[in-house]
Design a protein around this motif. Structure first.
Motif, mmCIF file in Angstrom:
data_model
loop_
_atom_site.group_PDB
_atom_site.id
_atom_site.type_symbol
_atom_site.label_atom_id
_atom_site.label_comp_id
_atom_site.label_asym_id
_atom_site.label_seq_id
_atom_site.Cartn_x
_atom_site.Cartn_y
_atom_site.Cartn_z
ATOM 1 N N ASP A 211 0.844 -1.153 -0.092
ATOM 2 C CA ASP A 211 0.002 -0.034 0.062
ATOM 3 C C ASP A 211 0.994 1.315 -0.071
ATOM 4 O OD1 ASP A 211 -2.356 1.311 -0.197
ATOM 5 O OD2 ASP A 211 -2.776 1.381 1.909
ATOM 6 N N SER A 212 0.559 2.280 0.909
ATOM 7 C CA SER A 212 1.334 3.549 0.934
ATOM 8 C C SER A 212 2.606 3.257 1.286
ATOM 9 C CB SER A 212 0.624 4.385 1.694
ATOM 10 O OG SER A 212 0.645 4.102 3.145
ATOM 11 N N PHE A 213 3.265 2.270 1.932
ATOM 12 C CA PHE A 213 4.492 1.909 2.106
ATOM 13 C C PHE A 213 5.420 1.480 1.157
ATOM 14 C CE2 PHE A 213 2.169 1.383 6.267
ATOM 15 C CZ PHE A 213 2.743 2.187 7.089
ATOM 16 N N CYS A 214 4.745 1.431 0.140
ATOM 17 C CA CYS A 214 5.513 1.059 -1.191
ATOM 18 C C CYS A 214 6.613 2.289 -1.413
ATOM 19 C CB CYS A 214 4.646 0.851 -2.649
ATOM 20 S SG CYS A 214 3.840 2.526 -2.920
ATOM 21 N N PHE A 215 6.429 3.300 -0.827
ATOM 22 C CA PHE A 215 7.359 4.580 -1.022
ATOM 23 C C PHE A 215 8.624 4.331 -0.398
ATOM 24 C CE2 PHE A 215 3.157 7.126 -1.290
ATOM 25 C CZ PHE A 215 3.436 7.688 -2.593
ATOM 26 N N VAL A 216 8.875 3.453 0.617
ATOM 27 C CA VAL A 216 9.936 3.199 1.152
ATOM 28 C C VAL A 216 11.057 2.704 0.278
ATOM 29 C CG1 VAL A 216 11.096 1.571 3.066
ATOM 30 C CG2 VAL A 216 8.830 2.724 3.427
ATOM 31 N N VAL A 217 10.437 1.775 -0.543
ATOM 32 C CA VAL A 217 11.256 1.359 -1.640
ATOM 33 C C VAL A 217 12.250 2.391 -2.503
ATOM 34 C CG1 VAL A 217 11.575 -0.350 -3.681
ATOM 35 C CG2 VAL A 217 10.078 -0.957 -1.808
ATOM 36 N N PHE A 218 11.049 3.330 -2.820
ATOM 37 C CA PHE A 218 11.777 4.392 -3.737
ATOM 38 C C PHE A 218 12.606 5.644 -2.928
ATOM 39 C CE2 PHE A 218 7.794 3.200 -5.426
ATOM 40 C CZ PHE A 218 8.152 2.552 -6.618
ATOM 41 N N LEU A 219 12.288 5.768 -1.495
ATOM 42 C CA LEU A 219 13.175 6.765 -0.903
ATOM 43 C C LEU A 219 14.593 6.051 -0.591
ATOM 44 C CD1 LEU A 219 13.483 6.343 2.525
ATOM 45 C CD2 LEU A 219 11.049 6.535 2.323
ATOM 46 N N LEU A 220 14.769 4.764 -0.579
ATOM 47 C CA LEU A 220 16.099 4.023 -0.368
ATOM 48 C C LEU A 220 16.631 4.184 -1.578
ATOM 49 C CD1 LEU A 220 14.999 0.771 1.302
ATOM 50 C CD2 LEU A 220 16.232 2.601 2.442
ATOM 51 N N VAL A 221 16.109 4.108 -2.979
ATOM 52 C CA VAL A 221 16.998 4.280 -4.054
ATOM 53 C C VAL A 221 17.356 5.883 -4.127
ATOM 54 C CG1 VAL A 221 16.457 4.681 -6.581
ATOM 55 C CG2 VAL A 221 15.911 2.828 -5.486
ATOM 56 N N CYS A 222 16.469 6.815 -3.638
ATOM 57 C CA CYS A 222 16.878 8.321 -3.727
ATOM 58 C C CYS A 222 17.992 8.539 -2.736
ATOM 59 C CB CYS A 222 15.880 8.995 -3.275
ATOM 60 S SG CYS A 222 14.595 9.120 -4.589
ATOM 61 N N LEU A 223 18.048 8.130 -1.546
ATOM 62 C CA LEU A 223 19.041 8.247 -0.682
ATOM 63 C C LEU A 223 20.468 7.482 -1.052
ATOM 64 C CD1 LEU A 223 17.396 7.277 2.969
ATOM 65 C CD2 LEU A 223 18.258 9.520 1.914
ATOM 66 N N VAL A 224 20.319 6.280 -1.661
ATOM 67 C CA VAL A 224 21.563 5.675 -2.259
ATOM 68 C C VAL A 224 22.228 6.638 -3.466
ATOM 69 C CG1 VAL A 224 22.559 4.031 -3.498
ATOM 70 C CG2 VAL A 224 20.911 3.270 -1.624
ATOM 71 N N SER A 225 21.270 6.989 -4.141
ATOM 72 C CA SER A 225 21.688 7.976 -5.261
ATOM 73 C C SER A 225 22.338 9.248 -4.846
ATOM 74 C CB SER A 225 20.401 8.393 -6.255
ATOM 75 O OG SER A 225 19.961 7.146 -6.948
ATOM 76 N N ALA A 226 21.808 9.909 -3.712
ATOM 77 C CA ALA A 226 22.139 11.100 -3.196
ATOM 78 C C ALA A 226 23.636 10.846 -2.686
ATOM 79 C CB ALA A 226 21.336 11.590 -1.921
ATOM 80 N N LEU A 227 24.036 9.774 -1.902
ATOM 81 C CA LEU A 227 25.254 9.193 -1.447
ATOM 82 C C LEU A 227 26.247 9.173 -2.427
ATOM 83 C CD1 LEU A 227 24.063 6.920 1.491
ATOM 84 C CD2 LEU A 227 25.191 9.065 1.862
ATOM 85 N N PHE A 228 25.630 8.498 -3.596
ATOM 86 C CA PHE A 228 26.521 8.323 -4.619
ATOM 87 C C PHE A 228 27.114 9.460 -5.351
ATOM 88 C CE2 PHE A 228 27.613 7.652 -9.330
ATOM 89 C CZ PHE A 228 28.444 6.570 -9.323
ATOM 90 N N VAL A 229 26.129 10.480 -5.595
ATOM 91 C CA VAL A 229 26.702 11.681 -6.238
ATOM 92 C C VAL A 229 27.444 12.256 -5.282
ATOM 93 C CG1 VAL A 229 25.643 14.000 -6.825
ATOM 94 C CG2 VAL A 229 24.421 12.172 -7.541
ATOM 95 N N TYR A 230 27.316 12.401 -3.857
ATOM 96 C CA TYR A 230 27.973 13.333 -3.146
ATOM 97 C C TYR A 230 29.309 12.825 -2.888
ATOM 98 C CZ TYR A 230 29.414 15.573 1.118
ATOM 99 O OH TYR A 230 29.976 16.603 2.137
#
Length: 510
Positions: free
Chosen positions: A443-462
């Motif tokens: 349900d709405s907790f599917c956003f957890v999967v996507f926010l993890l992708v965003c955090l990993v991408s942010a760390l990679f870019v930094y």
């Protein structure tokens, strides 16, 4: 090397206005380029009911069979997803076509694919054939897959280095314009009615005809003419037409440096790109950022937006106008990105965009979970949805799309763009297949999967990506090398000295 003062926003806008043909190229390449991709994504939402009716009519008239609901859903899902399959094929075809016929001609010939697909969809109701829509969507996907690569490469190579970051944002902007156009024309007051929906599906043919008629008046990209065709007079002539009657010796010198650095090297294949260690971190950057385009949660936010708007009290017949509001928010975000990208820089926009998007997804998960328990929480969810769209388009959406054409040298560009958009189309198809399952189980907790992708991408870019604004591909390569070399700064300084030596070899030419 001497420190160069960074031009102000006003100076860049003045420079852009002094290059009117670049502005024309932005519009002409965009309307038949990434516009087709955005339009193809959004256009089928409005006439979905009428297309399903056509499927029923076709089966009854041709086979005298009433199909079941699950069969109709399967045919509809395939009609939607075949666009992604065509896009994947188009991305794979883009690299050889870009290298053989050139950037402009690739865009030009690609319009015939779009026109053929549009005509098939336009005549589908008259012929009582839903298969014509499937074939048309497949051809539209091929057109979009090729145009995404050709548009981004052509425009970045037709733009002076100082304006590349700013103009590169317009590539993503036309995706937003395409989505918005599909939503706007899909209104029942326009082309979304029962007697007009085939014209809605065929509208992409008119934009293709427009580009087919106007694009021949623009020159081929100067960089392609010099580095691929080895035609320096044609390159100088193209620069004069695009950038005005000024001294372009610096830009030509930088191209010659790149040419010298890759003397006698032909365009590399995708496998050669993957095996080449010298561009390993550029390739990793492309892989991470383009995967995040589809796995950042943008599709999930659009999916839940209707539930949020309903919970906020918006009537069913008004939901389509809410979608238009989301499309306008996207275009406004790209406009802001266009104005600030050179001042803030691509790296900071990417990193900050990922972080804010991840935080927004956390809050959105909480508010959607509570919206049926606390009445005013649904309004918070609405604000968060628009915040997500704004930050996504301002950061990743505006920066990532032109990236392959900017961080790779000429020998690797076509293959890098192929890899990038292949990942994008594959991600779109995978998300389309697994997203309903995620929603059903999480349900709405599917956003957890996507926010993890965003955090990993942010760390990679930094930690792994240098600043890329207002730099040539060779300068960016030196920065990547400096950032990841074991010897650190000393190796980077050596690379800079080697680049300067190559520059000196060509000083006598100017």
């Amino acid at each position: 090397m001497a420190c160069i003062t960074r031009p102000t926003m006003l100076q860049r806008l003045t420079l852009l206005l002094d290059c009117p043909l670049v502005i024309v190229a932005i519009f002409i390449s965009g309307i038949g380029g990434t516009f087709q991709y955005g339009f193809g994504i959004s256009v089928v939402a409005s006439p979905s009911t009428y297309i399903k009716e056509l499927v029923n009519q076709t089966c009854i008239r041709r086979y005298n069979v009433y199909i079941q609901e699950w069969q109709l859903s399967l045919i509809w899902s395939f009609t939607v997803s075949i666009f992604s399959i065509g896009g994947l094929l188009g991305s794979l075809l883009a690299a050889p076509f870009l290298a053989i016929v050139g950037r402009r001609n690739c865009l030009l010939f690609n319009n015939f694919v779009a026109i053929t697909g549009a005509v098939l969809m336009l005549l589908s109701q008259t012929a009582t054939s839903f298969e014509m829509i499937m074939v048309g969507r497949f051809l539209s996907g091929i057109n979009s897959g090729i145009s995404l690569s050709a548009h981004s490469l052509y425009l970045t190579e037709c733009t002076p280095k100082m304006l590349q970051a700013m103009v590169g944002v317009t590539i993503g902007t036309f995706i937003g314009i395409g989505k918005f156009s599909g939503q706007l024309l899909g209104l029942s007051e326009l082309l979304g009615a029962e007697d007009r929906w085939p014209w809605l599906l065929g509208f992409s043919g008119f934009t293709a005809i427009f580009q087919l008629v106007t694009l021949p008046f623009l020159p081929e990209s100067p960089k392609y003419l010099l580095l691929n065709r080895v035609d320096e007079p044609a390159c100088e002539k193209a620069m004069m037409r695009l950038w005005g009657n000024k001294d372009h010796s610096r830009e030509l010198e930088e191209m010659l440096v790149e040419k010298a650095a890759h003397q006698n090297i032909q365009s590399h294949s995708v496998m050669e790109l993957i095996r080449e260690r010298s561009v390993r971190w550029q390739l990793m950057t492309i892989i991470v950022t383009f995967i995040s385009l589809q796995l950042s949660g943008i599709n999930a936010v659009y999916f839940y937006s209707y539930d949020v708007f309903r919970a906020a009290g918006i009537h069913e017949y008004q939901l389509r106008y809410s979608a238009l509001g989301m499309g306008m928010c996207e275009m406004f975000s790209y406009l802001v990105c266009f104005m600030i990208i050179d001042r803030i820089g691509k790296k900071l926009l990417l990193f900050a965009g990922y972080v804010v998007v991840a935080i927004t997804l956390v809050l959105l998960t909480i508010t959607i979970y509570l919206q049926h328990q606390i009445f005013w929480v649904s309004y918070c969810s609405m604000v968060l949805i628009f915040t997500f769209l704004f930050c996504f388009c301002l950061g990743p959406g505006g920066v990532i799309v032109p990236l392959p054409g900017q961080i790779f040298t000429q020998a690797f560009k076509a293959s890098a763009i192929t890899v990038s958009w292949t990942l994008n189309w594959t991600g779109m198809f995978v998300v389309g297949m697994i997203f309903p399952i995620l929603v059903e189980h999480l349900d709405s907790f599917c956003f957890v999967v996507f926010l993890l992708v965003c955090l990993v991408s942010a760390l990679f870019v930094y930690f792994n990506v240098p600043e890329m604004s207002n730099k040539t591909a060779l300068e960016i390569a030196a920065d990547f090398d400096r950032m990841h070399s074991k010897s650190g700064r000393s190796k980077g300084e050596k690379t800079d000295e080697q680049s300067c030596d190559v520059f000196k070899r060509y000083e006598t030419k100017f």
